[in-house]
Design a protein around this motif. Structure first.
Motif, PDB file in Angstrom:
ATOM      1  N   LYS A  21       0.831  -1.200   0.000  1.00 40.86           N
ATOM      2  CA  LYS A  21       0.000   0.000   0.000  1.00 40.86           C
ATOM      3  C   LYS A  21       0.868   1.254   0.000  1.00 40.86           C
ATOM      4  N   ALA A  22       1.951   1.220   0.770  1.00 42.48           N
ATOM      5  CA  ALA A  22       2.854   2.378   0.834  1.00 42.48           C
ATOM      6  C   ALA A  22       3.509   2.632  -0.518  1.00 42.48           C
ATOM      7  N   ILE A  23       3.954   1.563  -1.191  1.00 37.46           N
ATOM      8  CA  ILE A  23       4.596   1.714  -2.501  1.00 37.46           C
ATOM      9  C   ILE A  23       3.592   2.198  -3.532  1.00 37.46           C
ATOM     10  N   ASP A  24       2.379   1.613  -3.518  1.00 43.34           N
ATOM     11  CA  ASP A  24       1.342   2.019  -4.465  1.00 43.34           C
ATOM     12  C   ASP A  24       0.987   3.496  -4.294  1.00 43.34           C
ATOM     13  N   THR A  25       0.875   3.943  -3.030  1.00 47.14           N
ATOM     14  CA  THR A  25       0.562   5.344  -2.765  1.00 47.14           C
ATOM     15  C   THR A  25       1.677   6.255  -3.247  1.00 47.14           C
ATOM     16  N   PHE A  26       2.923   5.864  -3.009  1.00 45.65           N
ATOM     17  CA  PHE A  26       4.069   6.660  -3.467  1.00 45.65           C
ATOM     18  C   PHE A  26       4.059   6.803  -4.987  1.00 45.65           C
ATOM     19  N   ILE A  27       3.813   5.696  -5.681  1.00 39.91           N
ATOM     20  CA  ILE A  27       3.801   5.720  -7.148  1.00 39.91           C
ATOM     21  C   ILE A  27       2.700   6.640  -7.669  1.00 39.91           C
ATOM     22  N   ARG A  28       1.516   6.558  -7.074  1.00 42.27           N
ATOM     23  CA  ARG A  28       0.399   7.387  -7.539  1.00 42.27           C
ATOM     24  C   ARG A  28       0.681   8.872  -7.330  1.00 42.27           C
ATOM     25  N   ARG A 128      11.355   1.151  -7.668  1.00 42.89           N
ATOM     26  CA  ARG A 128      12.626   0.966  -6.960  1.00 42.89           C
ATOM     27  C   ARG A 128      12.713   1.878  -5.745  1.00 42.89           C
ATOM     28  N   TYR A 129      12.476   3.166  -5.951  1.00 48.10           N
ATOM     29  CA  TYR A 129      12.586   4.104  -4.837  1.00 48.10           C
ATOM     30  C   TYR A 129      11.412   3.943  -3.867  1.00 48.10           C
ATOM     31  N   GLY A 130      10.236   3.590  -4.366  1.00 47.02           N
ATOM     32  CA  GLY A 130       9.101   3.365  -3.479  1.00 47.02           C
ATOM     33  C   GLY A 130       9.353   2.216  -2.526  1.00 47.02           C
ATOM     34  N   SER A 131       9.992   1.158  -3.030  1.00 49.77           N
ATOM     35  CA  SER A 131      10.302   0.003  -2.188  1.00 49.77           C
ATOM     36  C   SER A 131      11.304   0.373  -1.093  1.00 49.77           C
ATOM     37  N   LEU A 133      11.921   3.399   0.098  1.00 51.67           N
ATOM     38  CA  LEU A 133      11.301   4.350   1.020  1.00 51.67           C
ATOM     39  C   LEU A 133      10.332   3.656   1.972  1.00 51.67           C
ATOM     40  N   ALA A 134       9.609   2.655   1.479  1.00 50.32           N
ATOM     41  CA  ALA A 134       8.685   1.917   2.341  1.00 50.32           C
ATOM     42  C   ALA A 134       9.443   1.186   3.449  1.00 50.32           C
ATOM     43  N   GLU A 135      10.560   0.561   3.100  1.00 52.67           N
ATOM     44  CA  GLU A 135      11.371  -0.131   4.108  1.00 52.67           C
ATOM     45  C   GLU A 135      11.917   0.865   5.127  1.00 52.67           C
ATOM     46  N   ASN A 136      12.405   2.004   4.644  1.00 49.93           N
ATOM     47  CA  ASN A 136      12.989   3.002   5.540  1.00 49.93           C
ATOM     48  C   ASN A 136      11.933   3.618   6.447  1.00 49.93           C
ATOM     49  N   MET A 137      10.712   3.796   5.925  1.00 48.75           N
ATOM     50  CA  MET A 137       9.628   4.367   6.723  1.00 48.75           C
ATOM     51  C   MET A 137       9.283   3.457   7.902  1.00 48.75           C
ATOM     52  N   ILE A 138       9.236   2.145   7.652  1.00 48.33           N
ATOM     53  CA  ILE A 138       8.945   1.197   8.733  1.00 48.33           C
ATOM     54  C   ILE A 138      10.045   1.243   9.792  1.00 48.33           C
ATOM     55  N   THR A 139      11.299   1.342   9.328  1.00 48.05           N
ATOM     56  CA  THR A 139      12.422   1.414  10.262  1.00 48.05           C
ATOM     57  C   THR A 139      12.337   2.684  11.111  1.00 48.05           C
ATOM     58  N   GLU A 207      16.142   8.920   3.890  1.00 48.76           N
ATOM     59  CA  GLU A 207      14.870   9.192   3.209  1.00 48.76           C
ATOM     60  C   GLU A 207      14.990  10.406   2.288  1.00 48.76           C
ATOM     61  N   GLN A 208      15.639  11.466   2.786  1.00 48.62           N
ATOM     62  CA  GLN A 208      15.812  12.660   1.958  1.00 48.62           C
ATOM     63  C   GLN A 208      16.665  12.356   0.726  1.00 48.62           C
ATOM     64  N   TYR A 209      17.678  11.521   0.907  1.00 49.09           N
ATOM     65  CA  TYR A 209      18.538  11.141  -0.217  1.00 49.09           C
ATOM     66  C   TYR A 209      17.752  10.358  -1.268  1.00 49.09           C
ATOM     67  N   LEU A 210      16.921   9.403  -0.809  1.00 45.48           N
ATOM     68  CA  LEU A 210      16.127   8.599  -1.737  1.00 45.48           C
ATOM     69  C   LEU A 210      15.142   9.458  -2.522  1.00 45.48           C
ATOM     70  N   LYS A 211      14.443  10.347  -1.828  1.00 47.23           N
ATOM     71  CA  LYS A 211      13.467  11.211  -2.500  1.00 47.23           C
ATOM     72  C   LYS A 211      14.154  12.111  -3.517  1.00 47.23           C
ATOM     73  N   ALA A 212      15.270  12.712  -3.112  1.00 44.56           N
ATOM     74  CA  ALA A 212      15.985  13.610  -4.022  1.00 44.56           C
ATOM     75  C   ALA A 212      16.510  12.849  -5.236  1.00 44.56           C
ATOM     76  N   SER A 213      17.028  11.651  -5.017  1.00 41.39           N
ATOM     77  CA  SER A 213      17.559  10.849  -6.126  1.00 41.39           C
ATOM     78  C   SER A 213      16.454  10.473  -7.099  1.00 41.39           C
ATOM     79  N   CYS A 214      15.285  10.137  -6.568  1.00 46.45           N
ATOM     80  CA  CYS A 214      14.147   9.786  -7.424  1.00 46.45           C
ATOM     81  C   CYS A 214      13.731  10.983  -8.268  1.00 46.45           C
ATOM     82  N   PHE A 215      13.591  12.140  -7.638  1.00 47.90           N
ATOM     83  CA  PHE A 215      13.220  13.348  -8.378  1.00 47.90           C
ATOM     84  C   PHE A 215      14.255  13.671  -9.450  1.00 47.90           C
ATOM     85  N   ASN A 216      15.528  13.579  -9.070  1.00 51.47           N
ATOM     86  CA  ASN A 216      16.595  13.935 -10.010  1.00 51.47           C
ATOM     87  C   ASN A 216      16.627  13.009 -11.223  1.00 51.47           C
ATOM     88  N   GLU A 217      16.337  11.730 -11.005  1.00 57.87           N
ATOM     89  CA  GLU A 217      16.378  10.779 -12.126  1.00 57.87           C
ATOM     90  C   GLU A 217      15.359  11.127 -13.203  1.00 57.87           C
TER      91      GLU A 217
END
Length: 270
Positions: A21-28, A128-131, A133-139, A207-217
């Motif tokens: 659900k977290a990955i699906d929400t991120f993708i949408r 890739r980034y949603g997966s 981020l979902a793992e990091n969010m749980i942590t 988390e900030q690194y993952l989000k920024a990398s996703c946006f930059n790609e």
């Protein structure tokens, strides 16, 4: 004043603990952002920009052709005997709403509209980034909860344990609590819990690194420099060269497809 109710919050943790659900929400949400990356003028009513971009970004490509005299962007599968460069020559479409089931000749029957040169779309990046981020969010949630435990209290028997729990409840309620039994002082032990604050900061940075990398790609500028100070103009502009290749390729594919559509069907789309 807004009085809307946003439902039952009891299931809100599903957006954190339920990885799918977290990955699906991120993708949408990412696809909602990327809808604004490209703007069209002159598209026919039968090809809404939102649906066109959805097909391109999610499916990787679509096939633009006429159906009953109207131009449509159709989703299907490319195949057939490959040309000398290994490219597909046929495009098979099955569309219930149009009562259409047909295999088109890519060269003559329409325009193969690609999102990018290899028709990858944006889903592989978002998945890739949603997966991650979902793992990091749980942590982060786990560490955040663990930070509530400043110490652990242990008791040797039920009576002492009950006294300790009452003492904690009184303190939580703001009451000045007193303990008058020697057994409580002799039996209760307080254990220090290791500090996880430093770990939490690492996960926040990640988390900030993952989000920024996703946006930059995908060509959206987002700085991922974790320096704890003001950034210089040179440091801020370091992302520029990295941002361009994919989005440049995407807009080139769109411009090329639009030019071929205009030429073949006499439209004036830009």
């Amino acid at each position: 004043m807004i009085q809307d109710s946003f439902g039952d919050f009891a299931g809100a943790t599903e957006y954190v603990l339920n990885k799918d659900k977290a990955i699906d929400t991120f993708i949408r949400y990412m696809l909602a952002r990327t809808q604004s990356m490209f703007a069209y003028e002159g598209l026919p009513e039968t090809i809404p920009a939102l649906n066109l971009e959805y097909l391109l970004q999610v499916k990787g490509s679509c096939f633009v052709t006429e159906v009953d005299g109207e131009l449509y962007a159709l989703s299907g599968n490319a195949g057939g005997e490959p040309d000398p460069y290994g490219e597909p020559t046929k495009y098979t479409v099955s569309n219930v709403a149009l009562k259409l089931s047909k295999t088109y000749d890519i060269q003559n029957d329409g325009i193969l509209f690609r999102n990018d040169s290899f028709e990858m779309g944006l889903l592989p990046i978002f998945k890739r980034y949603g997966s991650l981020l979902a793992e990091n969010m749980i942590t982060m949630r786990t560490v955040d909860i663990m930070l509530r435990m400043v110490c652990l209290i242990s008791a040797p028997d039920d009576n002492t344990s009950a006294s300790a729990e009452k003492f904690i409840r009184d303190i939580e309620a703001g009451k000045i609590s007193a303990v008058g039994e020697n057994q409580f002082f002799e039996g209760v032990r307080v254990h220090n819990v290791s500090n996880t604050q430093n770990y939490l900061q690492q996960f926040v940075d990640f988390e900030q690194y993952l989000k920024a990398s996703c946006f930059n790609e995908i060509g959206l500028d987002s700085n991922y420099n974790m320096k704890r100070a003001n950034l210089t103009e040179k440091e801020v502009s370091m992302n520029d060269d990295f941002l361009l290749p994919l989005v440049d390729n995407m807009i080139k594919q769109r411009q090329d497809a639009i030019d071929r559509i205009n030429k073949k069907y006499g439209h004036h789309i830009t």
